[in-house]
Design an enzyme around this catalytic site. Structure first.
Site, PDB file in Angstrom:
ATOM      1  CD  GLU A  43      -3.294  -0.896   2.053  1.00  0.00           C
ATOM      2  OE1 GLU A  43      -3.048  -0.248   2.836  1.00  0.00           O
ATOM      3  OE2 GLU A  43      -4.275  -1.715   1.809  1.00  0.00           O
TER       4      GLU A  43
ATOM      5  CD  GLU B 217      -4.017  -5.550   2.756  1.00  0.00           C
ATOM      6  OE1 GLU B 217      -4.848  -4.776   3.275  1.00  0.00           O
ATOM      7  OE2 GLU B 217      -2.815  -5.561   3.130  1.00  0.00           O
TER       8      GLU B 217
END
Length: 465
Positions: free
Chosen positions: A191, A295
């Site tokens: 991320e 995710e």
């Protein structure tokens, strides 16, 4: 142990060495080699927690706690349980702290590699691939707690020193695992959130070249910018690379919410969820590369109606991924009860010990993930009103003014003093008891979330048909 078939990229699919397409379907091992506040119950960041516990427990008891935690959080029983569901891949997040001290940059620590070896070997024995994920990088690659960031600035993107250290670490990781077929590939940066959007592309190109000089065999799993939702920085497609999207659906993480139904003024149903997935994976579709959802997954609050909607949402997402040939990694495997497939029960010694701090944490909503802002609305409302009046055009990266204010007030300003409240829960605990408390996370002390387990079993059996 079954024989691992090395994986690579063939067009828009992940394939093994016979050319057979492989769907990687599994979970993320959040909270293990990168501890996270909502997963294990502490406030703030992992480094803040570790310092506070060492201050209260002393070095011996603190070391006993964390060593037992790392040993018990994922062991043979956990790998066997995942294999029994039909899982074939585990994403393994880790912090750079296990491999390198800030006081000795570029000096790598063998114990970090040994710890990573252990989970790779446990998964291999159960027939499960692993994907290695650098979840917390030196200098912080994003603005939030899960990169161990105590502030709201991602210094990784403005200090080449931090970038040099990540390249150096990945060269060592690639050298260690280049001949291991049970490692499906490398997820070099979780991320990332480069506010300028100008550094991440050249950095990825540099990192790809460095890894490929050492290891030309393994797949690279590259997250997009803005927490793996923006792929505009990619101007070319690297060889043997999967571009990874994160696909958290708002009805699963907002509270209150209903699915199908209205969430924050917008209607959500299966069509909306699929449209969001297609938008987030447009780059993969356009370039003809595989899709891996690194995710996704809802949080569970205990509200029966809301949680029923979350299970329906998750079932819809899994079916959408199946229809589009996407691999996936559900977040997360184990925690204290918010999101995990397996969790510590409320009566566990650890949860009983931290109950006062946990109650205060929930009341103040200091966890960014799963925490409610309702307890601090009397503080947030006037600040938000002031910003709307005085700075109406203020739109900070990555999500705008209101999330930025929440980050500063709830997740930093209030969370930081709460770290001491958490540590005080361990007053008087010695080394033996500290280890026993950490043992609350062993598989035999935890309970599966059976409805989630059954949903996964069903979907994995469908995928295999």
């Amino acid at each position: 142990m079954s024989v691992a078939r090395p994986l690579s990229v063939g067009g828009d699919k992940i394939i093994d060495d016979t050319g057979t397409p492989v769907l990687l379907r599994g979970l993320g091992l959040g909270g293990w080699m990168t501890m996270e506040n909502f997963i294990t119950g502490y406030p703030g960041t992992e480094s803040q927690q570790r310092r506070a516990l060492t201050r209260v427990l002393g070095a011996e008891a603190s070391n006993a706690f964390f060593e037992r935690f790392l040993t018990d959080f994922f062991a043979e029983a956990d790998a066997d349980y995942l294999a029994s569901l039909g899982v074939n891949c585990l994403r393994v997040p880790f912090s750079y702290h296990h491999f390198e001290d800030d006081a000795a940059p570029f000096t790598l620590k063998e114990q970090g590699f040994a710890r990573l070896d252990s989970v790779i070997e446990l998964c291999a024995a159960a027939g499960i691939y692993t994907i290695l994920d650098l979840h917390a990088a030196p200098g912080y690659q994003n603005q939030n707690w899960h990169s161990d960031n105590p502030s709201h600035w991602a210094h990784f993107w403005t200090h080449p020193h931090f970038q040099d250290r990540v390249v150096h670490l990945w060269e060592a990781l690639a050298d260690r695992y280049r001949d291991n077929p049970w490692v499906a590939g490398y997820n070099p940066l979780n991320e990332p959130a480069d506010p300028s959007g100008e550094v991440i592309g050249p950095f990825y190109a540099r990192l790809e070249r460095a890894i490929r000089k050492v290891d030309s065999r393994h797949i690279l799993f590259l997250d997009g910018n803005r927490y793996s939702t923006d792929f505009s920085m990619f101007t070319e497609v690297f060889e043997d690379t999967v571009y990874t999207a994160h696909d958290y659906a708002l009805p699963g993480i907002a509270n209150p919410s209903r699915y199908p139904g209205e969430v924050r003024g917008k209607h959500f149903d299966r069509d909306v969820i699929e449209a969001t997935f297609l938008a987030r994976t447009e780059f993969m579709a356009r370039t003809g590369t595989p899709i891996w959802i690194g995710e996704f997954g809802p949080v569970y609050t205990g509200d029966p109606q809301r949680d029923a909607g979350c299970y329906r949402l998750l079932a819809d997402q899994l079916q959408i991924y199946q229809e589009h040939g996407a691999s996936w990694s559900l977040w997360t495997y184990k925690d204290i009860g918010l999101q995990g497939l397996v969790h510590t029960p409320a009566e566990s010694p650890y949860l009983q010990r931290i109950a006062p701090a946990l109650a205060k944490k929930r009341r103040l909503g200091t966890d960014s993930w799963g925490g409610s802002e309702q307890g601090t609305r009397q503080v947030l409302d006037p600040i938000e009103d002031l910003f709307a009046t005085e700075f109406p055009d203020f739109d900070p990266f990555p999500w705008g003014a209101k999330p930025w204010i929440n980050l500063l007030v709830r997740h930093i300003l209030l969370a930081e003093p709460l770290v001491d409240d958490f540590a005080r829960c361990f007053n008087g605990v010695g080394a033996r008891q500290a280890a026993e408390l950490a043992g609350s996370f062993s598989f035999d002390q935890c309970v599966p979330r059976e409805q989630l387990a059954n949903l996964l079993r069903l979907q994995l059996s469908r995928d295999d048909r």
